[in-house]
Design a protein around this motif. Structure first.
Motif, PDB file in Angstrom:
ATOM      1  N   PRO A 179      12.961 -20.496   3.037  1.00 23.59           N
ATOM      2  CA  PRO A 179      12.347 -21.628   3.748  1.00 23.59           C
ATOM      3  C   PRO A 179      10.966 -21.265   4.291  1.00 23.59           C
ATOM      4  O   PRO A 179      10.623 -20.090   4.425  1.00 23.59           O
ATOM      5  CB  PRO A 179      13.330 -21.892   4.890  1.00 23.59           C
ATOM      6  N   ASN A 180      10.181 -22.294   4.601  1.00 28.26           N
ATOM      7  CA  ASN A 180       8.879 -22.129   5.259  1.00 28.26           C
ATOM      8  C   ASN A 180       7.928 -21.221   4.481  1.00 28.26           C
ATOM      9  O   ASN A 180       7.220 -20.390   5.059  1.00 28.26           O
ATOM     10  CB  ASN A 180       9.055 -21.591   6.679  1.00 28.26           C
ATOM     11  N   ILE A 181       7.926 -21.370   3.168  1.00 31.84           N
ATOM     12  CA  ILE A 181       7.052 -20.577   2.304  1.00 31.84           C
ATOM     13  C   ILE A 181       5.935 -21.471   1.784  1.00 31.84           C
ATOM     14  O   ILE A 181       6.166 -22.609   1.369  1.00 31.84           O
ATOM     15  CB  ILE A 181       7.838 -19.976   1.116  1.00 31.84           C
ATOM     16  N   ASN A 182       4.715 -20.934   1.795  1.00 39.95           N
ATOM     17  CA  ASN A 182       3.581 -21.657   1.211  1.00 39.95           C
ATOM     18  C   ASN A 182       3.610 -21.410  -0.301  1.00 39.95           C
ATOM     19  O   ASN A 182       2.969 -20.489  -0.812  1.00 39.95           O
ATOM     20  CB  ASN A 182       2.273 -21.172   1.828  1.00 39.95           C
ATOM     21  N   ILE A 183       4.372 -22.243  -0.988  1.00 42.80           N
ATOM     22  CA  ILE A 183       4.560 -22.061  -2.426  1.00 42.80           C
ATOM     23  C   ILE A 183       3.229 -22.150  -3.163  1.00 42.80           C
ATOM     24  O   ILE A 183       2.953 -21.379  -4.095  1.00 42.80           O
ATOM     25  CB  ILE A 183       5.553 -23.105  -2.968  1.00 42.80           C
ATOM     26  N   THR A 184       2.391 -23.068  -2.739  1.00 39.25           N
ATOM     27  CA  THR A 184       1.073 -23.239  -3.379  1.00 39.25           C
ATOM     28  C   THR A 184       0.273 -21.941  -3.319  1.00 39.25           C
ATOM     29  O   THR A 184      -0.325 -21.515  -4.314  1.00 39.25           O
ATOM     30  CB  THR A 184       0.292 -24.373  -2.696  1.00 39.25           C
ATOM     31  N   ALA A 185       0.247 -21.296  -2.148  1.00 41.67           N
ATOM     32  CA  ALA A 185      -0.509 -20.051  -1.990  1.00 41.67           C
ATOM     33  C   ALA A 185       0.053 -18.950  -2.874  1.00 41.67           C
ATOM     34  O   ALA A 185      -0.708 -18.181  -3.483  1.00 41.67           O
ATOM     35  CB  ALA A 185      -0.511 -19.621  -0.532  1.00 41.67           C
ATOM     36  N   HIS A 186       1.373 -18.846  -2.950  1.00 35.55           N
ATOM     37  CA  HIS A 186       1.980 -17.815  -3.786  1.00 35.55           C
ATOM     38  C   HIS A 186       1.583 -18.004  -5.252  1.00 35.55           C
ATOM     39  O   HIS A 186       1.164 -17.052  -5.923  1.00 35.55           O
ATOM     40  CB  HIS A 186       3.503 -17.864  -3.653  1.00 35.55           C
ATOM     41  N   LEU A 187       1.735 -19.225  -5.748  1.00 36.81           N
ATOM     42  CA  LEU A 187       1.475 -19.475  -7.163  1.00 36.81           C
ATOM     43  C   LEU A 187       0.003 -19.299  -7.511  1.00 36.81           C
ATOM     44  O   LEU A 187      -0.341 -18.668  -8.519  1.00 36.81           O
ATOM     45  CB  LEU A 187       1.946 -20.883  -7.533  1.00 36.81           C
ATOM     46  N   PHE A 188      -0.877 -19.846  -6.667  1.00 37.58           N
ATOM     47  CA  PHE A 188      -2.300 -19.766  -6.991  1.00 37.58           C
ATOM     48  C   PHE A 188      -2.880 -18.390  -6.667  1.00 37.58           C
ATOM     49  O   PHE A 188      -3.878 -17.987  -7.275  1.00 37.58           O
ATOM     50  CB  PHE A 188      -3.061 -20.884  -6.293  1.00 37.58           C
ATOM     51  N   GLY A 189      -2.288 -17.671  -5.716  1.00 40.26           N
ATOM     52  CA  GLY A 189      -2.681 -16.286  -5.512  1.00 40.26           C
ATOM     53  C   GLY A 189      -2.364 -15.459  -6.743  1.00 40.26           C
ATOM     54  O   GLY A 189      -3.182 -14.657  -7.211  1.00 40.26           O
ATOM     55  N   LEU A 190      -1.173 -15.674  -7.314  1.00 40.69           N
ATOM     56  CA  LEU A 190      -0.771 -14.989  -8.542  1.00 40.69           C
ATOM     57  C   LEU A 190      -1.712 -15.327  -9.690  1.00 40.69           C
ATOM     58  O   LEU A 190      -2.198 -14.436 -10.401  1.00 40.69           O
ATOM     59  CB  LEU A 190       0.666 -15.384  -8.895  1.00 40.69           C
ATOM     60  N   LEU A 191      -1.984 -16.615  -9.869  1.00 41.85           N
ATOM     61  CA  LEU A 191      -2.891 -17.041 -10.944  1.00 41.85           C
ATOM     62  C   LEU A 191      -4.308 -16.516 -10.718  1.00 41.85           C
ATOM     63  O   LEU A 191      -4.990 -16.112 -11.663  1.00 41.85           O
ATOM     64  CB  LEU A 191      -2.905 -18.571 -11.031  1.00 41.85           C
ATOM     65  N   GLY A 192      -4.747 -16.526  -9.454  1.00 34.51           N
ATOM     66  CA  GLY A 192      -6.085 -16.027  -9.148  1.00 34.51           C
ATOM     67  C   GLY A 192      -6.216 -14.549  -9.451  1.00 34.51           C
ATOM     68  O   GLY A 192      -7.214 -14.110 -10.040  1.00 34.51           O
ATOM     69  N   GLY A 193      -5.226 -13.759  -9.066  1.00 29.23           N
ATOM     70  CA  GLY A 193      -5.253 -12.329  -9.359  1.00 29.23           C
ATOM     71  C   GLY A 193      -5.221 -12.059 -10.848  1.00 29.23           C
ATOM     72  O   GLY A 193      -5.920 -11.167 -11.348  1.00 29.23           O
ATOM     73  N   PHE A 194      -4.419 -12.846 -11.575  1.00 28.75           N
ATOM     74  CA  PHE A 194      -4.356 -12.694 -13.034  1.00 28.75           C
ATOM     75  C   PHE A 194      -5.708 -13.023 -13.671  1.00 28.75           C
ATOM     76  O   PHE A 194      -6.189 -12.282 -14.538  1.00 28.75           O
ATOM     77  CB  PHE A 194      -3.272 -13.608 -13.607  1.00 28.75           C
ATOM     78  N   PHE A 195      -6.322 -14.105 -13.228  1.00 30.60           N
ATOM     79  CA  PHE A 195      -7.633 -14.491 -13.757  1.00 30.60           C
ATOM     80  C   PHE A 195      -8.667 -13.402 -13.483  1.00 30.60           C
ATOM     81  O   PHE A 195      -9.437 -13.037 -14.382  1.00 30.60           O
ATOM     82  CB  PHE A 195      -8.067 -15.807 -13.132  1.00 30.60           C
ATOM     83  N   LEU A 196      -8.660 -12.869 -12.256  1.00 32.31           N
ATOM     84  CA  LEU A 196      -9.616 -11.808 -11.934  1.00 32.31           C
ATOM     85  C   LEU A 196      -9.341 -10.553 -12.771  1.00 32.31           C
ATOM     86  O   LEU A 196     -10.279  -9.866 -13.186  1.00 32.31           O
ATOM     87  CB  LEU A 196      -9.530 -11.477 -10.443  1.00 32.31           C
ATOM     88  N   GLY A 197      -8.065 -10.265 -13.003  1.00 31.75           N
ATOM     89  CA  GLY A 197      -7.722  -9.128 -13.839  1.00 31.75           C
ATOM     90  C   GLY A 197      -8.207  -9.286 -15.272  1.00 31.75           C
ATOM     91  O   GLY A 197      -8.649  -8.319 -15.904  1.00 31.75           O
ATOM     92  N   TYR A 198      -8.182 -10.527 -15.755  1.00 33.43           N
ATOM     93  CA  TYR A 198      -8.685 -10.788 -17.113  1.00 33.43           C
ATOM     94  C   TYR A 198     -10.214 -10.675 -17.155  1.00 33.43           C
ATOM     95  O   TYR A 198     -10.772 -10.033 -18.048  1.00 33.43           O
ATOM     96  CB  TYR A 198      -8.250 -12.183 -17.567  1.00 33.43           C
ATOM     97  N   VAL A 199     -10.873 -11.279 -16.179  1.00 33.12           N
ATOM     98  CA  VAL A 199     -12.343 -11.286 -16.154  1.00 33.12           C
ATOM     99  C   VAL A 199     -12.909  -9.888 -15.962  1.00 33.12           C
ATOM    100  O   VAL A 199     -13.925  -9.514 -16.571  1.00 33.12           O
ATOM    101  CB  VAL A 199     -12.858 -12.238 -15.050  1.00 33.12           C
ATOM    102  N   LEU A 200     -12.244  -9.088 -15.110  1.00 38.00           N
ATOM    103  CA  LEU A 200     -12.762  -7.775 -14.752  1.00 38.00           C
ATOM    104  C   LEU A 200     -12.100  -6.651 -15.529  1.00 38.00           C
ATOM    105  O   LEU A 200     -12.179  -5.488 -15.119  1.00 38.00           O
ATOM    106  CB  LEU A 200     -12.553  -7.532 -13.236  1.00 38.00           C
ATOM    107  N   LYS A 201     -11.486  -6.957 -16.658  1.00 40.63           N
ATOM    108  CA  LYS A 201     -10.700  -5.953 -17.373  1.00 40.63           C
ATOM    109  C   LYS A 201     -11.537  -4.856 -17.988  1.00 40.63           C
ATOM    110  O   LYS A 201     -11.051  -3.782 -18.289  1.00 40.63           O
ATOM    111  CB  LYS A 201      -9.844  -6.603 -18.460  1.00 40.63           C
ATOM    112  N   LYS A 202     -12.846  -5.096 -18.182  1.00 34.54           N
ATOM    113  CA  LYS A 202     -13.698  -4.069 -18.814  1.00 34.54           C
ATOM    114  C   LYS A 202     -14.194  -3.086 -17.798  1.00 34.54           C
ATOM    115  O   LYS A 202     -14.442  -3.453 -16.654  1.00 34.54           O
ATOM    116  CB  LYS A 202     -14.866  -4.740 -19.529  1.00 34.54           C
TER     117      LYS A 202
END
Length: 202
Positions: A179-202
């Protein structure tokens, strides 16, 4: 480039307290900020509620121009167990990335993921929505690890990759159960980290 391979877990901590601070100064600083802000919200010598009033993520106030609230909630927590769990998570998952990326890039990934999570919360949640916690930034670390597993297979061992994937799946499941979890923050934090990992992979 540091390559973490072998049959041992990169999440096993063997350093002394002093060694941990020396090896992982950014992780140590983040945890110190968590503890300091938590103490400021409970010690009777301070106007405790002032910190929540001015540092929490409140969508209505963000819309009115208080844009610092996209950053400050990353370091605020609603209680001892909330602060302790998130701080423990950073101590568990942060050091390996700080060593892999360097302090500056690690801090950028952490803060950027948290900000992405909070921007998504601002856009998708009601104006009355209020939130605190570093979970979005922590899920950003998960996302970055997943990007490494997919795009930089040589940087993590199979064993460590399996641990990361398992913990990520369990954390996602708990996101929808607790209960009382910011689901939006969890999901978009995960997606944001993944995107940054892809962009900065070199």
């Amino acid at each position: 480039m540091m390559i973490v391979r072998g049959g041992f877990s990169i999440f096993t901590r063997t350093e002394s307290f002093r060694e941990f601070i020396r090896y992982y100064p950014i992780v140590s600083a983040i945890v110190a900020i968590h503890i300091s802000l938590y103490l400021l919200t409970i010690l009777p010598i301070f106007p405790n509620y002032w910190f929540f009033e001015h540092f929490s993520g409140v969508n209505l106030y963000i819309m009115e121009g208080e844009f610092w609230r996209l950053i400050t909630p990353i370091f605020m927590h609603s209680g001892f167990s909330h602060m302790l769990f998130n701080s423990f998570s950073i101590v568990l998952f942060g050091p390996a990335l700080e060593r892999l990326l360097g302090g500056g890039r690690f801090l950028f990934i952490y803060l950027a993921s948290g900000i992405i999570a909070n921007v998504a919360t601002f856009i998708l949640e009601p104006l009355t929505y209020t939130h605190v916690g570093s979970s979005g930034a922590i899920f950003g670390l998960f996302g970055y690890y997943i990007a490494m597993i997919i795009f930089q297979k040589n940087r993590l061992s199979k064993e460590n990759s399996q641990i990361i994937i398992t913990l990520c799946v369990v954390s996602l499941i708990m996101t929808f159960i607790q209960p009382n979890i910011n689901i939006t923050a969890h999901l978009f934090g995960l997606l944001g980290g993944f995107f940054l990992g892809y962009v900065l992979k070199k």
